[in-house]
Design a protein around this motif. Structure first.
Motif, PDB file in Angstrom:
ATOM      1  N   MET A  91      -5.772  48.688 -37.823  1.00 59.66           N
ATOM      2  CA  MET A  91      -7.402  49.020 -37.698  1.00 59.66           C
ATOM      3  C   MET A  91      -8.363  48.094 -37.234  1.00 59.66           C
ATOM      4  SD  MET A  91      -7.692  52.044 -38.945  1.00 59.66           S
ATOM      5  CE  MET A  91      -7.374  53.203 -40.093  1.00 59.66           C
ATOM      6  N   GLY A  92      -7.886  46.818 -37.170  1.00 66.96           N
ATOM      7  CA  GLY A  92      -8.632  45.574 -36.385  1.00 66.96           C
ATOM      8  C   GLY A  92      -8.613  44.378 -37.348  1.00 66.96           C
ATOM      9  N   GLY A  93      -7.821  44.336 -38.514  1.00 67.99           N
ATOM     10  CA  GLY A  93      -7.779  42.963 -39.227  1.00 67.99           C
ATOM     11  C   GLY A  93      -9.113  42.360 -39.546  1.00 67.99           C
ATOM     12  N   LEU A  94      -8.772  41.306 -40.082  1.00 64.17           N
ATOM     13  CA  LEU A  94      -9.953  40.487 -40.616  1.00 64.17           C
ATOM     14  C   LEU A  94     -10.986  40.602 -39.517  1.00 64.17           C
ATOM     15  CD1 LEU A  94      -8.576  37.748 -42.737  1.00 64.17           C
ATOM     16  CD2 LEU A  94      -9.935  39.831 -43.715  1.00 64.17           C
ATOM     17  N   ASN A  95     -10.717  40.025 -38.409  1.00 67.00           N
ATOM     18  CA  ASN A  95     -11.510  39.985 -37.119  1.00 67.00           C
ATOM     19  C   ASN A  95     -12.613  40.809 -36.793  1.00 67.00           C
ATOM     20  OD1 ASN A  95     -11.738  36.956 -36.741  1.00 67.00           O
ATOM     21  ND2 ASN A  95     -11.394  37.274 -34.475  1.00 67.00           N
TER      22      ASN A  95
END
Length: 293
Positions: free
Chosen positions: A1-5
């Motif tokens: 889903m895009g991770g933390l970044n």
């Protein structure tokens, strides 16, 4: 889903907030009022296209998101599975919830991956009963060795402490209704390379895991999808910083750039040698899987 970044958590919250909660928890929520018969529903209402939110992910991947709600649902699911209703095998009806979800859309996919909780909760049993093959990841420690032993006890009913438990064993319940158990497909051994000298304690533990698996392979060959240890056990080097950066940026290893990268406002270095080692490991695993597609 895009991770933390890339705000992956926010995307997940958004998917949880749709009219049909687009997660595994949303689907199970649909099933709670109708646990023993399949209601009318469209599985695609619960699926997400990660590519729409994260450009790094290929567009041929669909995702049924995980959900912390499963923990809240767990007691209710277990209670429903253990109800006594004349003419209805309630446990089997519950254990087939994921099969009910996958069956209408199964022909659209080459492979379905189920990422299961390491506990043997009811929803983990649902995942295992739906699978045809099982991948067991282990670390180079005693707890992982015990975890492997526990997996064979819980899933296959081996070496149970007493005959009392056999009647209630997961494997026995599936056998009673002619449902097959998944075969052990692959055992991935994570190792910290810099500590893996020939005489190290880490190497000793991993060798003991090999001995345990070899013994089971000789005694219960039908439980395995491989015939020799070399075919089924894969050594995987620890991904360390490279893996953390890849996950946090929501970027597959092959698309990840080496050098200094920004991660949550900080600069982190990804060495090309380490990145390539990670890619090689992943390709070894994928190649093994692809041979049986």
């Amino acid at each position: 889903m895009g991770g933390l970044n890339q705000g992956g958590s926010e995307v997940l919250l958004m998917r949880q907030g749709t009219i049909q909660r687009a997660t595994i928890g949303g689907y199970f929520q649909l099933r709670l009022p109708s646990p023993y018969s399949v209601p009318l529903f469209n599985p695609r209402d619960y699926l997400t296209k990660p590519h729409e939110y994260n450009q790094y992910i290929q567009d041929n991947i669909d995702l049924l998101c995980g959900d912390a709600m499963l923990e809240l649902q767990s007691n209710a699911i277990s209670t429903l599975a253990n109800n006594q209703i004349p003419g209805t095998n309630t446990w089997v009806a519950i254990i087939n919830w994921l099969n009910d979800f996958i069956q209408p859309i199964e022909k659209d996919y080459d492979m379905v991956f189920l990422d299961a909780n390491p506990s043997f909760s009811m929803y983990t049993q649902i995942a295992i009963a739906t699978s045809t093959k099982m991948v067991l990841p282990v670390m180079a420690d005693d707890s992982s060795r015990r975890a492997i032993q526990n997996a064979f006890s819980l899933v296959y009913g081996l070496k149970l402490p007493s005959e009392i438990y056999s009647k209630y064993a997961f494997a026995e319940k599936l056998k009673e209704v002619d449902m097959p158990l998944p075969k052990v497909y692959m055992i991935l051994k994570n190792r910290l390379t810099q500590y893996m000298g020939a005489a190290s304690a880490y190497a000793t533990v991993l060798q003991e895991i090999d001995k345990d698996v070899l013994s089971l392979l000789k005694t219960y060959p039908d439980m395995f999808a491989f015939k020799t240890l070399d075919m089924g056990i894969i050594d995987v080097r620890d991904f360390q910083t490279t893996g953390v950066v890849s996950a946090a940026r929501g970027c597959p290893l092959r698309k990840l750039k080496s050098g200094r990268l920004e991660l949550m406002g900080k600069r982190v270095t990804v060495r090309e040698e380490y990145r390539q080692n990670c890619i090689d490991n992943v390709e070894t695993i994928v190649t093994r899987m692809s041979k049986e597609l």
